[in-house]
Design an enzyme around this catalytic site. Structure first.
Site, PDB file in Angstrom:
ATOM      1  N   GLY A 391      42.675  52.115  33.828  1.00  0.00           N
ATOM      2  CA  GLY A 391      42.067  51.453  35.058  1.00  0.00           C
ATOM      3  C   GLY A 391      40.593  51.315  34.902  1.00  0.00           C
ATOM      4  O   GLY A 391      39.925  50.493  35.245  1.00  0.00           O
ATOM      5  N   TRP A 394      40.368  48.208  32.806  1.00  0.00           N
ATOM      6  CA  TRP A 394      40.780  47.111  33.412  1.00  0.00           C
ATOM      7  C   TRP A 394      39.275  46.342  33.935  1.00  0.00           C
ATOM      8  O   TRP A 394      39.342  45.231  34.332  1.00  0.00           O
ATOM      9  CB  TRP A 394      41.699  47.390  34.739  1.00  0.00           C
ATOM     10  CG  TRP A 394      41.776  46.332  35.749  1.00  0.00           C
ATOM     11  CD1 TRP A 394      42.857  45.680  35.633  1.00  0.00           C
ATOM     12  CD2 TRP A 394      41.090  45.854  36.917  1.00  0.00           C
ATOM     13  NE1 TRP A 394      42.884  44.583  36.633  1.00  0.00           N
ATOM     14  CE2 TRP A 394      41.857  44.914  37.509  1.00  0.00           C
ATOM     15  CE3 TRP A 394      40.219  46.684  37.404  1.00  0.00           C
ATOM     16  CZ2 TRP A 394      41.188  44.442  38.758  1.00  0.00           C
ATOM     17  CZ3 TRP A 394      39.410  45.868  38.758  1.00  0.00           C
ATOM     18  CH2 TRP A 394      40.119  44.867  39.196  1.00  0.00           C
ATOM     19  N   HIS A 395      38.120  47.086  34.167  1.00  0.00           N
ATOM     20  CA  HIS A 395      37.115  46.774  34.938  1.00  0.00           C
ATOM     21  C   HIS A 395      36.272  45.884  33.823  1.00  0.00           C
ATOM     22  O   HIS A 395      35.649  45.211  34.248  1.00  0.00           O
ATOM     23  CB  HIS A 395      36.368  47.945  35.373  1.00  0.00           C
ATOM     24  CG  HIS A 395      36.698  48.413  36.613  1.00  0.00           C
ATOM     25  ND1 HIS A 395      37.638  49.323  36.675  1.00  0.00           N
ATOM     26  CD2 HIS A 395      36.293  48.292  37.890  1.00  0.00           C
ATOM     27  CE1 HIS A 395      38.035  49.673  37.974  1.00  0.00           C
ATOM     28  NE2 HIS A 395      37.115  49.366  38.499  1.00  0.00           N
ATOM     29  N   GLY A 396      36.670  46.143  32.580  1.00  0.00           N
ATOM     30  CA  GLY A 396      35.690  45.288  31.717  1.00  0.00           C
ATOM     31  C   GLY A 396      35.956  45.938  30.406  1.00  0.00           C
ATOM     32  O   GLY A 396      36.366  46.896  29.906  1.00  0.00           O
ATOM     33  N   PHE A 544      35.840  41.247  36.400  1.00  0.00           N
ATOM     34  CA  PHE A 544      36.793  42.162  35.898  1.00  0.00           C
ATOM     35  C   PHE A 544      37.993  41.757  35.837  1.00  0.00           C
ATOM     36  O   PHE A 544      38.352  40.525  36.298  1.00  0.00           O
ATOM     37  CB  PHE A 544      36.742  43.168  36.882  1.00  0.00           C
ATOM     38  CG  PHE A 544      35.634  44.165  37.025  1.00  0.00           C
ATOM     39  CD1 PHE A 544      34.438  43.773  35.914  1.00  0.00           C
ATOM     40  CD2 PHE A 544      35.576  44.935  38.033  1.00  0.00           C
ATOM     41  CE1 PHE A 544      33.403  44.579  36.142  1.00  0.00           C
ATOM     42  CE2 PHE A 544      34.278  45.463  38.269  1.00  0.00           C
ATOM     43  CZ  PHE A 544      33.217  45.462  37.110  1.00  0.00           C
TER      44      PHE A 544
END
Lengths: 544, 377, 78
Positions: A391, A394-396, A544
């Site tokens: 997770g 996933w943001h970057g 993202f």
């Protein structure tokens, strides 16, 4: 196209006007075109990726659910992919110039993009293979056919995401690791731009095939409905990530209009713009002034800039969700709630029920659950840590996001272990001061996690943490002050969130008398107008 | 319940319909917008002439049209006008020395803006026998400094001619005045806009060249219209909505909206010139700046003086000006120094809150300039 | 089944009925839900799939899922 741009201010009334005049089928076609225009505004080449995701998942969904596609379905899907490749990547539209003496001028030498030519060949090859093997796959036994459909969808989506978002990151990390071992490695890097919102729509389309596989919903037969589900512009680039069993029926069925829905939609748009334009853009420069400069930074500066960054991310992202939901409500289509006063959480578990809800529930259902129940030993905490690390990533494509995810994973595990020993008391019996203390304590911990989120390097994390811990610099504050719109807006937003938290009702603002609502709306408009002078930044979550 | 809904309930005792209720809320919203507009306008009204406005007064007045601001700034006499109105015109700094004041001491004529003058003062502190002649304006772009130098060239006998170039102000090469590019807090002084035609630097001189001429133009609709048209044609930052005044200037909300619009237009124009990677190669700013530097050095040398160029990198400009101009400076062997080596533009310890370098950095640069002078002499 | 609920949530007085959902029981979040399912697996000797767990919305559905599982298994194992 950005929600807070003048283009969108013109785009939306045109879409709404056309929408009001059309019937259901026409509305869907128009929305699909509008969505492609909306997304193509950044770069029309990105549309090919959307089309690829759409066609692959449509095809896989039907393969899983029905076993086969009709000839017409195959024709529509195949031509969609081929035409998208041709129109969005093969033809270089900047070679075509409108105006001039001949009306339209074409620079033939640059009209065909060489890389786009390969994309077209690839698309045609893919279409040919899919059609060739279609008969073969449809004759397989159900279990194998369903697995082939599911795997194809997941592999294609993750490949697209991996190549466009994570390739350079992993190559770079591998190079660093090799250099650490004494090799001078220079591996291949791709010269690519991150397509806007790619993490959002690949997740959204991927959960469609998974849900069809799980028998949660029937596959969509009509291609255009599915294409609209993938590309639906209000939530395409930054969520909320919608579930197919929620959004698809709303797109497939005719919509009804009610005044209350339009009022709510307009309020959400107003609130979202207020959060974005007045607050997030108003504090961005302050955060930037500390996080994007070199030199010695004091503890107070770090604390203040990180606090403002919490405000910025929250306003930026929940503001985007609000506008998305508001715009969608004007179209008569409800989207899920993505934020519920998250900074009033008392525990990490509660935080993730209030912050980016559409992502946390997605990760829970499509990553955490399979990890637990595919593992014969049922290791919950291991699954939880993996989920939070993914997770974070996933943001970057950056290690600080992994660190951030790991930090929150640890918080969740520690909290769960603690709660196993000392179960939560009945919420009605908890005294008010304990609630306040709990909120303050968790916020202080969470505050630090946003330092990890924003930091540009491990060195910065180290320096800033040291500054915080030692209180270096004393009471000296060199951070740029936030804009006036943010200073006026933050207390108001705090009040609105507190109202929502205390009443447990996002619609509580409607219960006040008409004059007070008028005053609220007028003040929101005033602060937004004041915020138009702030430097607009892109929505943080776009990357993202 | 309230004034607005009572009129509807006179007709009918049944509760108001959702539409009626919505209309009432909209009317209240509009009423409160008017209240806010008037109240903020009153509370933060501009102070009488001669009194420095506070930050909030300035904030709410920032969106006044250029014409509206000029009308408030420029009064009948220079004394009654705002100090900002007088800044930057050639000759506005009076009593500048024309010859070295200390026998045997160095005489430096400097052209630029406050950043470079602060360095000059620091030089004087290090070298008390130094004589300074300063010509410039607030936020002045290279075109203004160059024009000031040309006008000033024959009026002194300085040994060294120093040109300060600001990375931040360089985009002003596409402007003719600070009225538009800095419309938030405009200084009305003007300067030519340069372009390159057949390899030659060509200047378009503004129709208004002094505060007196500005005052005269403002009183004469025909002259004013001609000046406005010149700006519209030659100043890339000209925008009709930002420039033109009118009764709407009295509304706080309109002013705030105009400021938002003006900022947007300005940012779009600035983005044509400079982005995160540096000055854009497709902008005319680079070639014009290089031509000005060449011409400056040639004429200074023809007069038998020493030219020196300082490249100032403000926050956010890394080494962009250096990248743009250093090759030209080296090619023509013009003594220069760039601040990015002495005080990195990303280091927030280098700057004061108002964006100027700290006194310590100024001194560091000053020492370096003196060293360059002594090695070139 | 009631016993599993009572020990896990530490609410000795908890009564199960078909319409009971996670909203009604303090501390029933997704982590607790997973532990609950794992406890049930151990108590009843059955195995759940993730997609079955995700689909549940109330106790009634949980009961019928378990009934379904028993129906498919040889009777002796229960």
């Amino acid at each position: 196209m950005l929600f807070n741009s003048l283009h969108f201010l013109l785009f939306l009334p045109v879409v709404l006007g056309a929408y009001a005049m059309l019937r259901h089928r026409g509305q869907n076609r128009m929305l699909l075109i509008a969505s492609y225009v909306f997304y193509g505004w950044w770069d029309e080449r990105f549309l090919f990726l959307i089309a690829l995701s759409t066609v692959v998942d449509y095809w896989c969904g039907l393969t899983i659910g029905r076993g086969r596609l009709t000839g017409r379905q195959r024709l529509v899907a195949s031509s969609w992919l081929a035409l998208s490749a041709l129109c969005f990547v093969t033809i270089n539209w900047s070679a075509v110039r409108l105006g001039g003496p001949e009306g339209i001028g074409v620079d033939w030498s640059t009209l065909i993009d060489p890389l786009g030519g390969w994309a077209l060949c690839g698309a045609l090859g893919l279409v040919a293979i899919a059609n060739l093997f279609h008969g073969l796959v449809s004759r397989l036994d159900e279990d194998r056919r369903r697995k082939i459909g599911l795997c194809t969808s997941i592999v294609v989506n993750l490949t697209v995401l991996g190549v466009f978002k994570y390739f350079n990151f992993f190559v770079g990390s591998a190079e660093d690791a090799l250099q650490g071992l004494g090799f001078d490695a220079q591996l291949l890097r791709l010269d690519i731009v991150l397509p806007v919102g790619i993490s959002f729509y690949t997740f959204q389309t991927m959960c469609y095939t998974i849900d069809v596989y799980r028998g949660k919903l029937p596959p969509t037969a009509r291609f255009l409905d599915f294409a609209l589900y993938v590309a639906y512009f209000p939530q395409l680039v930054a969520g909320p990530i919608e579930r197919p069993n929620e959004l698809l029926p709303r797109l497939q069925n005719p919509r009804h209009f009610e005044l209350a829905q339009i009022q709510r939609g307009l309020y959400l748009i107003l609130l979202g713009l207020f959060k974005k334009v007045a607050i997030a853009d108003g504090v961005a420069a302050s955060v930037y002034s500390i996080y994007n400069s070199t030199g010695t930074v004091g503890g107070l500066d770090v604390a203040a800039a990180t606090l403002l960054f919490c405000v910025q991310v929250y306003c930026d992202f929940s503001g985007y969700s609000d506008i998305a939901r508001g715009v969608s409500k004007l179209l008569g289509i409800d989207l899920v709630t993505n934020f519920r006063a998250p900074f009033f959480s008392r525990s990490p578990a509660e935080f993730w029920q209030r912050w980016h809800i559409s992502l946390s529930t997605w990760l829970r259902d499509y990553l955490f659950m399979p990890l637990v129940f595919l593992d014969p030993r049922r290791r919950i905490y291991l699954a939880l840590m993996i989920t939070m690390l993914v997770g974070g990533l996933w943001h970057g494509a950056s290690w600080n996001f992994v660190l951030w995810g790991g930090f929150h994973g640890l918080l969740l595990v520690v909290h769960a272990v603690y709660r196993d020993r000392w179960p939560a008391p009945d919420p009605r019996a908890v005294r008010r001061w304990r609630v306040v203390a709990g909120i303050a304590l968790f916020f202080a911990i969470n505050w630090y996690s946003f330092l990890l989120f924003r930091a540009g390097s491990f060195a910065q994390i180290f320096d800033f943490t040291t500054a915080l811990a030692t209180g270096a610099g004393g009471m000296h504050l060199s951070m740029k002050l936030p804009a006036l719109s943010a200073m006026l807006g933050i207390p108001l937003l705090l009040g609105l969130d507190l109202l929502e938290y205390a009443t447990g009702d996002a619609l509580a603002y409607r219960r006040v008398p008409a004059w007070a609502r008028g005053a609220l709306y007028a003040f929101l408009i005033f602060v937004i107008i004041m915020g138009t002078g702030n430097e607009p930044t892109e929505f943080i979550y776009f990357q993202f | 319940m309230n004034l607005l809904s009572s009129s509807t309930s006179n007709f009918d005792r049944s509760p108001p319909s959702p539409v009626q209720r919505a209309v009432v809320v909209v009317l209240w919203t509009l009423l409160f917008l008017v209240v806010i507009d008037v109240a903020v306008g009153r509370l933060f009204a501009a102070p009488p002439a001669g009194v420095e406005p506070g930050p909030l007064q300035r904030r709410f007045a920032a969106g006044r049209s250029v014409e509206g601001k000029l009308a408030r700034m420029v009064r009948e006499t220079d004394e009654s006008s705002a100090p900002m109105a007088a800044a930057g015109w050639y000759g506005s700094r009076r009593d500048q020395p024309t010859r070295a004041e200390h026998p045997g001491g160095l005489f430096v004529a400097a052209y630029g803006m406050s950043t470079s003058f602060r360095v000059c003062y620091a030089m004087q502190e290090l070298e008390p026998t130094l004589t300074l002649r300063l010509v410039g304006g607030p936020n002045a772009p290279l075109s203004h400094s160059y024009d000031g130098y040309l006008k000033d060239r024959t009026r002194h006998d300085a040994d060294v001619v120093l040109l300060g170039v600001s990375a931040w102000a360089l985009a002003g090469l596409e402007s003719m005045t600070q009225m538009l590019i800095h419309f938030d807090a405009p200084a009305p002084y003007t300067y030519p806009v340069y372009r390159i035609s057949d390899g030659e630097l060509v200047a378009t001189t503004p129709l208004v060249q002094s505060l007196e001429e500005l005052r005269r133009a403002m009183g004469d609709p025909e002259r004013w219209e001609a000046f406005r048209r010149q700006l519209a044609e030659h100043d890339a930052y000209y925008d009709e909505l930002v420039f033109r005044g009118g009764p709407l200037d009295e509304s706080t909300l309109v002013r705030l909206l105009r400021r938002g619009w003006g900022q947007r237009q300005k940012r779009r124009q600035l983005a044509q010139v400079h982005d995160a990677n540096g000055y854009r190669s497709d902008s005319t700013v680079g070639p014009v700046a290089r031509a000005i530097i060449r011409s400056f050095a040639e004429t200074v040398r023809a007069d038998g003086r020493l030219p020196i160029v300082i490249l100032f990198h403000e926050k956010g400009f890394d080494d962009h000006l250096y990248t743009l101009l250093a090759p030209t400076l080296r090619e023509h062997e013009i003594p220069f120094l760039s601040t990015h080596e002495l005080a990195p533009a990303s280091d927030h310890d280098s700057f004061m809150p108002d964006g100027h370098f700290t006194a310590e950095v100024d001194k560091r640069i000053a020492r370096e300039v003196l060293a360059v002078i002594s090695s070139a002499h | 089944m009631t016993d599993v609920f009572r020990t896990l949530f530490r609410q000795p007085a908890l009564e199960l009925h078909d319409d009971l959902t996670s909203e009604d029981v303090a501390g029933w979040d997704s982590l607790k839900h997973v532990s609950l399912m794992i406890h049930l697996e151990q108590e009843l000797g059955i195995k759940f799939h993730s997609h079955e767990v995700v689909r549940l919305t109330n106790v009634g559905e949980l009961r019928s899922l378990i009934r379904e599982k028993f129906a498919r298994q040889p009777a002796g194992q229960a």
